[in-house]
Design a protein around this motif. Structure first.
Motif: not given
Length: 243
Positions: A33-36, A164-166, A107-110, A73-75
């Protein structure tokens, strides 16, 4: 879902030792998710980055919905420790820490919107924010609404300032400034108010974060002072009656 988020998985039956852990699965998903971007995360893709098959992955997590909840939750992580400060300073620091978390993992915003179950880290963030308001005289509902309003502001600014990546790559701040400079030069007659405002503005594209945050805190401070003034007024009237 609750069991997965809170680490209360039922004990496994006897057999070979699991090849991976739920945390390792979530970490692999976070890296994707961080990358793409979040859309790139799938059970197939995550399994491809781990020493398990897609079908084996389902023994650890039922599907993508549950995986996104766990990885989110982990992120989020536990909120940074906060030194003891007056409520306004404490809430301000909390908001900036939250913004940093959103921009570190856009991506946490999504993934952290809508009705959903909350994990321990996300609730710990709420706990820290509410802790700053404990002795302000605000009701529980007002404290929760205060956190909601501040979070909404932080999310909105992070959404506008993050690429946003991706997704299609956005312009840099330099690109935006150059474009606006051209408008101020060639379209001044068409947009006089915009040109006038831009000519006296200064700061980064994220200055709205601080401006909005301070205005929200100004409003809360007025409300807090009004609550503190009520008991003081009652005590004054009581003293005057005893005289």
């Amino acid at each position: 879902m609750t069991e997965l988020l809170w680490g209360k998985e039922p004990p496994r039956s006897r057999g070979p030792k699991p090849a991976i852990t739920l945390t390792e699965i979530a970490e692999a998903a976070i890296a994707i998710a961080d990358a793409e971007g979040l859309d790139a995360v799938s059970m197939q893709r995550v399994a491809g980055d781990l020493p398990v098959t897609k079908m084996a992955l389902y023994r650890y997590v039922p599907g993508k919905t549950e995986l996104v909840a766990v990885m989110s939750d982990l992120a989020m992580g536990a909120p940074p420790a906060a030194p003891d400060k007056p409520w306004r300073e404490a809430l301000h620091a909390w908001a900036l820490d939250l913004y940093e978390g959103f921009t570190r993992h856009p991506w946490l915003l999504q993934s952290t919107i809508g009705r959903r179950l909350l994990g321990p880290n996300e609730l710990a963030w709420m706990e820290r924010g509410l802790g700053a308001l404990t002795d302000t005289g605000l009701t529980g509902g007002e404290q929760l609404d205060s956190i909601l309003v501040i979070t909404s502001h932080v999310r909105n600014i992070a959404q506008q300032s993050t690429t946003f990546p991706g997704h299609t790559q956005g312009l840099t701040e330099q690109d935006m400034q150059q474009s606006l400079a051209e408008i101020m030069t060639t379209e001044a007659a068409r947009f006089p108010h915009l040109v006038a405002a831009m000519s006296t503005s200064a700061g980064s594209e994220n200055q709205g974060l601080e401006f909005g945050l301070q205005r929200i805190l100004d409003g809360l401070e007025l409300l807090v002072k009004s609550r503190i003034a009520v008991p003081d007024r009652i005590e004054t009237l009581s003293v005057e009656r005893r005289r």
